[in-house]
Write a protein that holds these residues in place. Structure first.
Motif, PDB file in Angstrom:
ATOM      1  N   HIS A 368       0.940  -1.294  -0.065  1.00 35.36           N
ATOM      2  CA  HIS A 368       0.181   0.048   0.081  1.00 35.36           C
ATOM      3  C   HIS A 368       0.903   1.194   0.194  1.00 35.36           C
ATOM      4  O   HIS A 368       1.829   1.516   0.769  1.00 35.36           O
ATOM      5  N   VAL A 369       0.638   2.350  -0.750  1.00 36.61           N
ATOM      6  CA  VAL A 369       1.221   3.607  -1.017  1.00 36.61           C
ATOM      7  C   VAL A 369       0.171   4.609  -0.745  1.00 36.61           C
ATOM      8  O   VAL A 369      -0.872   4.452  -1.323  1.00 36.61           O
ATOM      9  N   ASP A 370       0.322   5.687   0.202  1.00 34.89           N
ATOM     10  CA  ASP A 370      -0.541   6.811   0.345  1.00 34.89           C
ATOM     11  C   ASP A 370      -0.568   7.640  -1.084  1.00 34.89           C
ATOM     12  O   ASP A 370       0.466   7.467  -1.790  1.00 34.89           O
ATOM     13  N   LYS A 371      -1.819   8.307  -1.160  1.00 35.28           N
ATOM     14  CA  LYS A 371      -2.080   9.087  -2.500  1.00 35.28           C
ATOM     15  C   LYS A 371      -1.496   8.417  -3.658  1.00 35.28           C
ATOM     16  O   LYS A 371      -0.514   9.295  -4.547  1.00 35.28           O
ATOM     17  N   ALA A 372      -1.931   7.255  -4.048  1.00 37.72           N
ATOM     18  CA  ALA A 372      -1.362   6.570  -5.199  1.00 37.72           C
ATOM     19  C   ALA A 372      -2.584   5.879  -6.011  1.00 37.72           C
ATOM     20  O   ALA A 372      -3.684   5.856  -5.124  1.00 37.72           O
ATOM     21  N   GLN A 448      -7.791  -0.329 -12.912  1.00 32.59           N
ATOM     22  CA  GLN A 448      -7.812  -0.317 -11.552  1.00 32.59           C
ATOM     23  C   GLN A 448      -8.096  -1.219 -10.785  1.00 32.59           C
ATOM     24  O   GLN A 448      -7.963  -1.189  -9.483  1.00 32.59           O
ATOM     25  N   GLN A 449      -8.805  -2.281 -11.235  1.00 34.26           N
ATOM     26  CA  GLN A 449      -9.339  -3.504 -10.652  1.00 34.26           C
ATOM     27  C   GLN A 449      -8.222  -4.621 -11.121  1.00 34.26           C
ATOM     28  O   GLN A 449      -8.191  -4.650 -12.450  1.00 34.26           O
ATOM     29  N   LYS A 450      -7.603  -5.382 -10.260  1.00 36.74           N
ATOM     30  CA  LYS A 450      -6.920  -6.562 -10.718  1.00 36.74           C
ATOM     31  C   LYS A 450      -7.759  -7.433 -11.490  1.00 36.74           C
ATOM     32  O   LYS A 450      -8.722  -7.815 -11.014  1.00 36.74           O
ATOM     33  N   ARG A 451      -7.290  -7.950 -12.709  1.00 27.71           N
ATOM     34  CA  ARG A 451      -7.761  -9.188 -13.367  1.00 27.71           C
ATOM     35  C   ARG A 451      -7.109 -10.388 -13.329  1.00 27.71           C
ATOM     36  O   ARG A 451      -5.876 -10.087 -13.001  1.00 27.71           O
ATOM     37  N   ASP A 452      -7.670 -11.349 -13.530  1.00 28.78           N
ATOM     38  CA  ASP A 452      -6.852 -12.827 -13.590  1.00 28.78           C
ATOM     39  C   ASP A 452      -5.624 -12.911 -14.351  1.00 28.78           C
ATOM     40  O   ASP A 452      -4.321 -13.185 -13.650  1.00 28.78           O
ATOM     41  N   ARG A 453      -5.446 -12.061 -15.309  1.00 25.35           N
ATOM     42  CA  ARG A 453      -4.255 -12.154 -16.320  1.00 25.35           C
ATOM     43  C   ARG A 453      -2.889 -11.235 -16.044  1.00 25.35           C
ATOM     44  O   ARG A 453      -2.038 -11.309 -16.302  1.00 25.35           O
ATOM     45  N   ASP A 454      -3.372 -10.304 -14.824  1.00 30.97           N
ATOM     46  CA  ASP A 454      -2.676  -9.245 -14.796  1.00 30.97           C
ATOM     47  C   ASP A 454      -1.453  -9.874 -13.931  1.00 30.97           C
ATOM     48  O   ASP A 454      -1.588 -10.386 -12.819  1.00 30.97           O
ATOM     49  N   ASN A 455      -0.231  -9.280 -14.265  1.00 30.55           N
ATOM     50  CA  ASN A 455       1.014  -9.869 -13.347  1.00 30.55           C
ATOM     51  C   ASN A 455       1.725  -8.638 -12.996  1.00 30.55           C
ATOM     52  O   ASN A 455       2.717  -8.802 -12.451  1.00 30.55           O
ATOM     53  N   TRP A 456       1.607  -7.300 -13.508  1.00 29.71           N
ATOM     54  CA  TRP A 456       2.440  -6.160 -13.303  1.00 29.71           C
ATOM     55  C   TRP A 456       1.214  -4.966 -12.815  1.00 29.71           C
ATOM     56  O   TRP A 456      -0.021  -5.254 -13.096  1.00 29.71           O
ATOM     57  N   VAL A 457       1.961  -4.181 -11.961  1.00 32.59           N
ATOM     58  CA  VAL A 457       0.836  -3.012 -11.463  1.00 32.59           C
ATOM     59  C   VAL A 457       1.955  -1.729 -11.733  1.00 32.59           C
ATOM     60  O   VAL A 457       2.900  -1.752 -11.218  1.00 32.59           O
ATOM     61  N   LEU A 458       1.472  -0.872 -12.377  1.00 31.62           N
ATOM     62  CA  LEU A 458       2.073   0.769 -12.350  1.00 31.62           C
ATOM     63  C   LEU A 458       1.563   1.415 -11.044  1.00 31.62           C
ATOM     64  O   LEU A 458       0.350   1.669 -11.098  1.00 31.62           O
ATOM     65  N   VAL A 459       2.420   1.881 -10.294  1.00 28.86           N
ATOM     66  CA  VAL A 459       2.043   2.610  -9.128  1.00 28.86           C
ATOM     67  C   VAL A 459       2.166   4.152  -9.416  1.00 28.86           C
ATOM     68  O   VAL A 459       3.362   4.428  -9.806  1.00 28.86           O
ATOM     69  N   GLU A 460       1.304   4.930  -9.442  1.00 23.52           N
ATOM     70  CA  GLU A 460       1.214   6.398  -9.840  1.00 23.52           C
ATOM     71  C   GLU A 460       0.760   7.207  -8.533  1.00 23.52           C
ATOM     72  O   GLU A 460      -0.182   7.016  -7.998  1.00 23.52           O
ATOM     73  N   GLN A 461       2.091   7.930  -7.935  1.00 22.18           N
ATOM     74  CA  GLN A 461       2.153   8.549  -6.671  1.00 22.18           C
ATOM     75  C   GLN A 461       1.865   9.915  -6.977  1.00 22.18           C
ATOM     76  O   GLN A 461       2.591  10.668  -7.537  1.00 22.18           O
ATOM     77  N   PHE A 462       0.826  10.747  -6.468  1.00 24.11           N
ATOM     78  CA  PHE A 462       0.743  12.133  -6.267  1.00 24.11           C
ATOM     79  C   PHE A 462       1.392  12.826  -5.349  1.00 24.11           C
ATOM     80  O   PHE A 462       1.520  12.232  -4.188  1.00 24.11           O
ATOM     81  N   LEU A 463       1.896  13.932  -5.540  1.00 23.82           N
ATOM     82  CA  LEU A 463       2.671  14.705  -4.392  1.00 23.82           C
ATOM     83  C   LEU A 463       1.557  15.210  -3.520  1.00 23.82           C
ATOM     84  O   LEU A 463       0.312  15.367  -3.564  1.00 23.82           O
TER      85      LEU A 463
END
Length: 463
Positions: A368-372, A448-463
């Motif tokens: 978990h990452v805040d503001k992301a 933004q919802q994980k699907r069965d085939r997804d194996n990567w996640v791009l995390v976008e964090q805001f200031l």
């Protein structure tokens, strides 16, 4: 109605405008208002424990008449034993060279000289001859123009000025009282012919509106002065709260102001308006750029959501951009901005760019990452990812569309300003598949919802 002197002394004491030892520089045009003020302060200097100096500016706008005003002021000050400083400022020549608003130019040049004399004479106070009728006119002008004052309602009785204070003791009285006092004391003065010209908004209000208001109540100017004082006290408290809030939520970065739309809109609406005024005052001199109600409401409105991207073009080539929750105020270059050198996105955070930073991790390593925002997608295990500027031919597969859309077309549809298009970042795979156009659109490849085939996640964090 109290006499002129009683009203003036009561007002001076109520607002602590003068103290023993003050050296008061009085701005004198030679007209009845300023000559009455100069005479009054000079006559009361012993009682008040102050010293008095006069200053006059000839704007050279009325030829011989202006020159005679200067000679008159210097002579009368000398007759009263008052030291007088004066200067001719060639407003016509300056205006011909610089252009702009002539009245504002006069004020700028005049007050620059006042500050110069105030410093030279070591004056602690600078007194202007604005009176109660002027206060009424000022408030009416703001209402007519739809302009918003920064933390004030009308003119203040006192404010910081140079190393001392600007004071307006004559707000205690109206024009009729000044005229009566000048007559009683045989105070000489000059008439400014431009005061009768209907070309100026203030003159039209003075000639056409004030007589109607005074016909309803002779005390109307006094009532507006009292109203202004009450409003200014309330405004001062709200302004201090707004300033605290703004200082807590903004980040100043080079020539940008960055903040969160959510942190702004959770504040009461009464503070939001003042917070916008403060933000705009970081960008502009409000004396040069009118901060209208419409402008403030537009900025306020764009903060009421954190969805999508919104552009708001501001005066003097400034722009406000809200990309999701991140709001950026900056100057918009009229030329194309430089392209973004490719930045590798891996398991460690990138540097912040336009208020965001990124990393890509396997879904089983996500924490978990805040503001992301998390963008899930499928890609080969040995894939690599980067953020770069757009390239000719870039296309993005959008949800609900059968064919990929040209990125240039998307930017046109989203009203991205031309100078910003070349440097707008995109996030891609090593196969040039567009995953995300930050602040604009995600591709259909991410969710933004994980699907069965997804194996990567791009995390976008805001200031």
């Amino acid at each position: 109605m109290a006499s002129f002197e009683v009203s003036m002394m009561r007002y001076v004491n109520k607002h602590n405008l003068l103290k023993v030892g003050d050296k008061v520089l009085v701005g004198c045009s030679g007209g009845i208002d300023s000559m009455a003020l100069l005479y009054f302060l000079n006559s009361k200097k012993g009682e008040l424990g102050i010293s008095v100096v006069a200053v006059h500016v000839n704007h050279m706008l009325r030829g011989k008449e202006s020159h005679e005003d200067r000679l008159f002021t210097e002579h009368q000050a000398a007759q009263w034993g008052i030291e007088c400083y004066s200067r001719e400022i060639p407003i016509p020549k300056i205006f011909a060279k610089q252009g702009g608003n002539k009245q504002q130019l006069c004020r700028t040049e005049r007050y620059a000289y006042f500050l110069e004399v105030m410093k030279y004479t070591s004056a602690t106070k600078f007194a202007t001859a604005h009176h109660a009728d002027d206060q009424l006119e000022t408030i009416l002008m703001s209402a007519v123009r739809g302009s918003l004052q920064d933390g004030s309602f009308g003119m203040l009785a006192s404010r910081s000025f140079g190393t001392g204070y600007l004071i307006r003791p004559q707000l205690a009285v109206g024009k009729e009282q000044i005229v009566s006092y000048a007559k009683q004391q045989n105070i000489p003065y000059r008439e400014d012919s431009s005061n009768a010209e209907a070309a100026y908004t203030r003159n039209r209000l003075r000639q056409r509106v004030l007589p109607f208001l005074k016909a309803e109540s002779r005390e109307v100017s006094k009532h507006f002065v009292e109203l202004a004082e009450d409003m200014q006290q309330d405004q001062q408290l709200l302004q201090e709260l707004a300033r605290e809030k703004v200082q807590q939520m903004i980040e100043m970065k080079e020539e940008e102001i960055i903040l969160s739309a959510k942190s702004f809109r959770v504040e009461p609406r009464a503070l939001q308006k003042r917070m916008v005024l403060l933000l705009l005052n970081y960008l502009y001199n409000p004396k040069q750029v009118p901060l209208t109600r419409q402008l403030v409401e537009q900025v306020q409105e764009m903060m009421q959501s954190s969805s999508g991207t919104v552009f708001l073009h501001l005066p003097q080539s400034y722009i406000a951009i809200r990309q999701y929750d991140v709001v950026i105020f900056r100057c918009q270059s009229l030329t194309q901005t430089s392209t973004l050198a490719p930045i590798t996105i891996a398991t460690d955070w990138t540097s912040f760019y336009n208020g965001r930073r990124y990393k890509v991790v396997p879904t089983d390593q996500l924490v978990h990452v805040d503001k992301a925002v998390n963008w899930y997608f499928q890609a080969p295990e040995n894939a690599s990812f980067c953020m770069r500027s757009r390239k000719s031919g870039d296309r993005i597969q959008l949800a609900g569309m059968k064919q990929p859309k040209k990125l240039t077309r998307l930017m046109i549809d989203e009203k991205i300003p031309m100078p910003m298009r070349e440097s707008w970042p995109v996030i891609t795979t090593d196969k040039n598949e567009l995953l995300l156009v930050p602040g604009l659109r995600p591709s259909a490849l991410v969710s933004q919802q994980k699907r069965d085939r997804d194996n990567w996640v791009l995390v976008e964090q805001f200031l």
